[in-house]
Scaffold this motif. Sequence first.
Motif, PDB file in Angstrom:
ATOM      1  N   ALA A 100      36.790  23.007 -16.764  1.00 10.88           N
ATOM      2  CA  ALA A 100      37.020  24.401 -16.400  1.00 10.88           C
ATOM      3  C   ALA A 100      37.194  25.228 -17.670  1.00 10.88           C
ATOM      4  O   ALA A 100      37.588  24.705 -18.708  1.00 10.88           O
ATOM      5  N   PHE A 101      36.874  26.499 -17.568  1.00 10.02           N
ATOM      6  CA  PHE A 101      37.179  27.420 -18.661  1.00 10.02           C
ATOM      7  C   PHE A 101      37.353  28.813 -18.093  1.00 10.02           C
ATOM      8  O   PHE A 101      36.766  29.158 -17.060  1.00 10.02           O
ATOM      9  N   ARG A 102      38.204  29.570 -18.751  1.00  7.10           N
ATOM     10  CA  ARG A 102      38.438  30.957 -18.382  1.00  7.10           C
ATOM     11  C   ARG A 102      39.030  31.664 -19.585  1.00  7.10           C
ATOM     12  O   ARG A 102      39.975  31.160 -20.189  1.00  7.10           O
ATOM     13  N   GLU A 103      38.450  32.770 -19.940  1.00 11.59           N
ATOM     14  CA  GLU A 103      38.914  33.571 -21.057  1.00 11.59           C
ATOM     15  C   GLU A 103      39.061  32.711 -22.313  1.00 11.59           C
ATOM     16  O   GLU A 103      38.068  32.255 -22.853  1.00 11.59           O
ATOM     17  N   ASN A 104      40.272  32.433 -22.754  1.00  6.08           N
ATOM     18  CA  ASN A 104      40.468  31.698 -24.003  1.00  6.08           C
ATOM     19  C   ASN A 104      41.001  30.278 -23.774  1.00  6.08           C
ATOM     20  O   ASN A 104      41.584  29.680 -24.665  1.00  6.08           O
ATOM     21  N   ARG A 105      40.789  29.727 -22.578  1.00  6.28           N
ATOM     22  CA  ARG A 105      41.280  28.384 -22.265  1.00  6.28           C
ATOM     23  C   ARG A 105      40.159  27.501 -21.734  1.00  6.28           C
ATOM     24  O   ARG A 105      39.311  27.954 -20.972  1.00  6.28           O
ATOM     25  N   ILE A 106      40.211  26.229 -22.158  1.00  8.25           N
ATOM     26  CA  ILE A 106      39.229  25.233 -21.732  1.00  8.25           C
ATOM     27  C   ILE A 106      39.983  23.965 -21.338  1.00  8.25           C
ATOM     28  O   ILE A 106      40.923  23.561 -22.027  1.00  8.25           O
ATOM     29  N   ALA A 107      39.557  23.334 -20.255  1.00  6.58           N
ATOM     30  CA  ALA A 107      40.085  22.031 -19.855  1.00  6.58           C
ATOM     31  C   ALA A 107      38.933  21.029 -19.915  1.00  6.58           C
ATOM     32  O   ALA A 107      37.844  21.301 -19.394  1.00  6.58           O
ATOM     33  N   VAL A 108      39.154  19.910 -20.586  1.00  7.36           N
ATOM     34  CA  VAL A 108      38.124  18.878 -20.701  1.00  7.36           C
ATOM     35  C   VAL A 108      38.699  17.521 -20.306  1.00  7.36           C
ATOM     36  O   VAL A 108      39.895  17.270 -20.441  1.00  7.36           O
TER      37      VAL A 108
END
Length: 120
Positions: free
Chosen positions: A43-51
């Motif tokens: 997931a990603f949104r604005e200035n955050r990413i989850a991997v």
Amino acid sequence: MSTPGGQWRNRETFVREGDGIVDLLTCKWAREHEYRLTKEVWAFRENRIAVHFAYEWHDEKGRWFRSCGNENWESDENGLMRRRVASINDLPIDIGASLFHWPQGRLPDDHHPGLSVLGL
């Protein structure tokens, strides 16, 4: 690259600032040999990413491990990493159970199945 005041968590280690992050990575790479890593963005949104990630490596005694986990990254307005939170589980494996067979170095773009395909 991390921002001034950056925060990282790697397993049970919590560090702040550049020197602490450099020390964490120096110790990690001194311990984890023949490191092969693959990641999938969840997931990603604005200035955050989850991997989600998995990597295989061996220690100085030749014992092999598969490390799996999740990372959350937050960047600043310049795209530099402000925060990294990694939850990692290490599973001892026999070298014959290795799933990552590409040559040492960068994961080839078209030569290896992803984590979802491997069931990780």
